[in-house]
Design a protein around this motif. Structure first.
Motif, PDB file in Angstrom:
ATOM      1  N   LEU A 138       0.835  -1.208   0.000  1.00  8.72           N
ATOM      2  CA  LEU A 138       0.000   0.000   0.000  1.00  8.72           C
ATOM      3  C   LEU A 138       0.870   1.258   0.000  1.00  8.72           C
ATOM      4  CD1 LEU A 138      -2.924  -1.050   2.346  1.00  8.72           C
ATOM      5  CD2 LEU A 138      -2.801  -1.075  -0.147  1.00  8.72           C
ATOM      6  N   HIS A 139       1.989   1.206   0.725  1.00  2.50           N
ATOM      7  CA  HIS A 139       2.905   2.347   0.757  1.00  2.50           C
ATOM      8  C   HIS A 139       3.456   2.624  -0.646  1.00  2.50           C
ATOM      9  CE1 HIS A 139       5.881   4.875   3.032  1.00  2.50           C
ATOM     10  NE2 HIS A 139       6.633   4.650   1.969  1.00  2.50           N
ATOM     11  N   GLY A 140       3.918   1.548  -1.296  1.00  4.75           N
ATOM     12  CA  GLY A 140       4.472   1.704  -2.649  1.00  4.75           C
ATOM     13  C   GLY A 140       3.406   2.133  -3.641  1.00  4.75           C
ATOM     14  N   ALA A 141       2.211   1.532  -3.530  1.00  3.52           N
ATOM     15  CA  ALA A 141       1.134   1.866  -4.472  1.00  3.52           C
ATOM     16  C   ALA A 141       0.719   3.321  -4.306  1.00  3.52           C
ATOM     17  CB  ALA A 141      -0.065   0.944  -4.254  1.00  3.52           C
ATOM     18  N   ASN A 142       0.648   3.782  -3.064  1.00  2.00           N
ATOM     19  CA  ASN A 142       0.256   5.178  -2.845  1.00  2.00           C
ATOM     20  C   ASN A 142       1.336   6.124  -3.367  1.00  2.00           C
ATOM     21  OD1 ASN A 142      -1.514   7.192  -1.888  1.00  2.00           O
ATOM     22  ND2 ASN A 142      -0.221   7.458  -0.085  1.00  2.00           N
TER      23      ASN A 142
ATOM     24  N   LEU B  99      -2.190   0.149 -11.905  1.00  2.00           N
ATOM     25  CA  LEU B  99      -1.517   0.115 -10.595  1.00  2.00           C
ATOM     26  C   LEU B  99      -2.398  -0.554  -9.551  1.00  2.00           C
ATOM     27  CD1 LEU B  99       0.747   1.147  -8.633  1.00  2.00           C
ATOM     28  CD2 LEU B  99      -0.640   3.190  -8.360  1.00  2.00           C
ATOM     29  N   TYR B 100      -3.689  -0.162  -9.508  1.00  7.65           N
ATOM     30  CA  TYR B 100      -4.580  -0.725  -8.483  1.00  7.65           C
ATOM     31  C   TYR B 100      -4.778  -2.221  -8.714  1.00  7.65           C
ATOM     32  CZ  TYR B 100      -5.676   4.175  -7.478  1.00  7.65           C
ATOM     33  OH  TYR B 100      -5.585   5.506  -7.173  1.00  7.65           O
ATOM     34  N   THR B 101      -4.924  -2.619  -9.989  1.00  7.51           N
ATOM     35  CA  THR B 101      -5.111  -4.039 -10.286  1.00  7.51           C
ATOM     36  C   THR B 101      -3.902  -4.839  -9.802  1.00  7.51           C
ATOM     37  OG1 THR B 101      -6.193  -3.257 -12.285  1.00  7.51           O
ATOM     38  CG2 THR B 101      -5.792  -5.614 -12.121  1.00  7.51           C
ATOM     39  N   ALA B 102      -2.709  -4.364 -10.147  1.00 13.79           N
ATOM     40  CA  ALA B 102      -1.487  -5.074  -9.752  1.00 13.79           C
ATOM     41  C   ALA B 102      -1.382  -5.153  -8.239  1.00 13.79           C
ATOM     42  CB  ALA B 102      -0.267  -4.370 -10.341  1.00 13.79           C
ATOM     43  N   THR B 103      -1.734  -4.049  -7.559  1.00 13.58           N
ATOM     44  CA  THR B 103      -1.627  -4.013  -6.101  1.00 13.58           C
ATOM     45  C   THR B 103      -2.586  -5.001  -5.462  1.00 13.58           C
ATOM     46  OG1 THR B 103      -1.151  -1.671  -6.318  1.00 13.58           O
ATOM     47  CG2 THR B 103      -1.653  -2.472  -4.117  1.00 13.58           C
ATOM     48  N   VAL B 104      -3.847  -4.963  -5.889  1.00  5.85           N
ATOM     49  CA  VAL B 104      -4.856  -5.852  -5.298  1.00  5.85           C
ATOM     50  C   VAL B 104      -4.471  -7.301  -5.551  1.00  5.85           C
ATOM     51  CG1 VAL B 104      -7.241  -6.613  -5.516  1.00  5.85           C
ATOM     52  CG2 VAL B 104      -6.722  -4.178  -5.393  1.00  5.85           C
TER      53      VAL B 104
ATOM     54  N   VAL C 260      -1.415  -8.263  -3.279  1.00  2.00           N
ATOM     55  CA  VAL C 260      -1.779  -8.322  -1.858  1.00  2.00           C
ATOM     56  C   VAL C 260      -2.641  -9.553  -1.574  1.00  2.00           C
ATOM     57  CG1 VAL C 260      -3.208  -7.206  -0.111  1.00  2.00           C
ATOM     58  CG2 VAL C 260      -1.543  -5.862  -1.372  1.00  2.00           C
ATOM     59  N   LEU C 261      -3.638  -9.795  -2.435  1.00  2.00           N
ATOM     60  CA  LEU C 261      -4.526 -10.937  -2.193  1.00  2.00           C
ATOM     61  C   LEU C 261      -3.780 -12.249  -2.353  1.00  2.00           C
ATOM     62  CD1 LEU C 261      -7.941  -9.885  -3.763  1.00  2.00           C
ATOM     63  CD2 LEU C 261      -7.183  -9.832  -1.377  1.00  2.00           C
ATOM     64  N   LEU C 262      -2.964 -12.368  -3.383  1.00  2.00           N
ATOM     65  CA  LEU C 262      -2.211 -13.609  -3.605  1.00  2.00           C
ATOM     66  C   LEU C 262      -1.277 -13.867  -2.419  1.00  2.00           C
ATOM     67  CD1 LEU C 262      -1.621 -15.883  -5.653  1.00  2.00           C
ATOM     68  CD2 LEU C 262       0.293 -14.506  -6.459  1.00  2.00           C
ATOM     69  N   GLY C 263      -0.580 -12.848  -1.974  1.00  2.00           N
ATOM     70  CA  GLY C 263       0.353 -13.005  -0.855  1.00  2.00           C
ATOM     71  C   GLY C 263      -0.365 -13.414   0.410  1.00  2.00           C
ATOM     72  N   THR C 264      -1.493 -12.767   0.680  1.00  2.00           N
ATOM     73  CA  THR C 264      -2.280 -13.099   1.870  1.00  2.00           C
ATOM     74  C   THR C 264      -2.753 -14.543   1.819  1.00  2.00           C
ATOM     75  OG1 THR C 264      -3.023 -10.816   1.805  1.00  2.00           O
ATOM     76  CG2 THR C 264      -4.175 -12.280   3.305  1.00  2.00           C
TER      77      THR C 264
END
Lengths: 258, 157
Positions: B107-111, B134-139, B142-146
């Motif tokens: 989230l820090h990097g995406a922002n 950017l938002y697609t890549a971030t979501v 994050v979801l895959l990692g979680t």
């Protein structure tokens, strides 16, 4: 023997012989010219003039305009650092031409003069200031009060006055806003000058529109776009700590929201 | 008057622009005008700004600790393998550490990238689509990692 002044006059010619005849030096002024009635491209033009290095850049511009090239176009009104008309980019830094001495600029090298950045160049050193003043208008730079008008002066303690003293010095020359890299890339950003003038009223104890102004500056194009590069503080010819003022607005927003 | 102007133009041979037909001036990107939309009246930008400061402080501890454990202590990078990760993720403490690091760093990097795009993408369309990417890549990340952290099975294969 008679008076100190006379003694000095007697001694002076000895060590400074040949030098004291003329204080003038030959300096080169490299000015970025743009005239849409001739060409769609701006170009650098060199002017070599004889000038006293203790004079100001504005005097050099006058000399060029009055004696060499009458088509050179620039703004100036009071010529004494009060009106804020002659902000320009001198040797890559935003300054007032009327407050910059030539001797402080290393006149051995050509002195570059160009219009301030981030605003439309209309001709030579004259830019369109409308977007700048639009941002200024948008922060409501006037006293806002509620209720009836008092029958006497609105009094204020010296401490309350001191709170915003620094930001009352702004002369709206646009040196800060046009030195801001965020403003260069996105003219929607309010810019340092508008925030400084909002600060002047937000922290005024007599004013009651502070919350409205904070709300305006809480916007996408408001204070949160500031990257604290300090270009504005460096550029301000009045020595206003612009970045500090912006940070104070940020702090006020955070403390009032929590 | 007009004949005089054109005569000069003919002599120079390049009268592309004159008094009646001036060259176009170079306008700065996204100029502020009276029609500039007024604010959205939300605190989003303030929260984003605060989040950057706070997550930055936490990330200094998380990331430096992570680098120290992974690369320096106890044999350095050569010890890292499937068994090492499985051993670490058996403990809820390291699961939470990695989860916090993943979320905060992403989230820090995406922002940060969002502000870069807002600053530098000039056209509205470019800005919109870059941010969507950017938002697609971030979501996704994050979801895959979680998902991996919570469903990790050490007995796989």
């Amino acid at each position: 023997m008679a008076t100190p002044t006379l003694e000095k006059a007697d001694m002076a010619p000895e060590p400074e012989a040949g030098f004291a005849d003329s204080p003038y030096i030959t300096a080169t002024f490299r000015i970025r010219r743009f005239n849409p009635e001739v060409s769609d491209e701006a170009q650098w033009q060199d002017f070599q003039i004889e000038i006293d290095p203790k004079e100001r850049v504005l005097d050099a511009l006058h000399k060029i305009k009055w004696e060499t090239d009458g088509t050179l176009t620039f703004r100036r009104s009071c010529a004494h650092g009060i009106c804020g008309s002659d902000a320009m980019r001198i040797n890559g830094k935003n300054r007032l031409a009327c407050k910059t001495l030539i001797k402080d600029l290393n006149p051995e090298k050509p002195i570059t003069i160009e219009a301030i950045k981030g605003l439309t160049v209309l001709k030579d050193l004259v830019v369109d200031m409308d977007p700048f003043f639009q941002a200024y208008r948008d922060v409501m730079p006037f006293l806002i009060t509620k209720g009836n008008e008092p029958t006497r002066e609105r009094l204020q303690s010296p401490e309350d006055r001191e709170r915003f003293d620094d930001t009352t010095k702004c002369i709206l020359c646009a040196a800060c806003t046009s030195s801001c890299p965020v403003f260069w890339n996105d003219g929607q950003y309010f810019g340092p000058a508008a925030i400084v003038n909002a600060h002047r009223f937000i922290f005024d104890s007599r004013d009651e529109g502070g919350e409205q102004r904070l709300e305006i500056l809480n916007d996408r194009d408001g204070v949160w776009r500031c990257r604290t590069t300090f270009n504005c503080t460096d550029a301000c010819p009045r020595g206003i700590e612009v970045t500090k003022a912006i940070q104070e607005v940020k702090r006020a927003l955070i403390t009032r929201r929590f | 008057m007009s004949t005089e102007t054109s005569a000069i133009g003919d002599v120079e041979g390049s009268a592309l622009y004159d008094v009646d037909n001036p060259a176009p001036v170079i306008e700065p990107p996204r100029k502020r005008t009276g029609k500039t939309p007024k604010g959205s009246r939300t605190n989003f930008e303030m929260y984003a700004w605060l989040f950057m400061r706070l997550s930055g402080i936490v990330l200094v501890v998380l990331v430096l600790g992570h680098l120290l454990i992974q690369l320096v202590l106890d044999g350095g990078v050569s010890k890292i393998g499937f068994a090492f990760v499985a051993g670490r993720w058996a403990s809820p403490f390291w699961q939470m550490w990695d989860l916090a690091m993943l979320w905060l760093a992403m989230l820090h990097g995406a922002n940060g990238l969002r502000t870069v795009i807002n600053d530098y993408a000039e056209r509205d369309n470019t800005r919109f689509w870059l941010k969507m990417l950017l938002y697609t890549a971030t979501v996704f990340t994050v979801l895959l990692g979680t998902l991996v952290i919570f469903t990790f099975d050490p007995n796989i294969r």
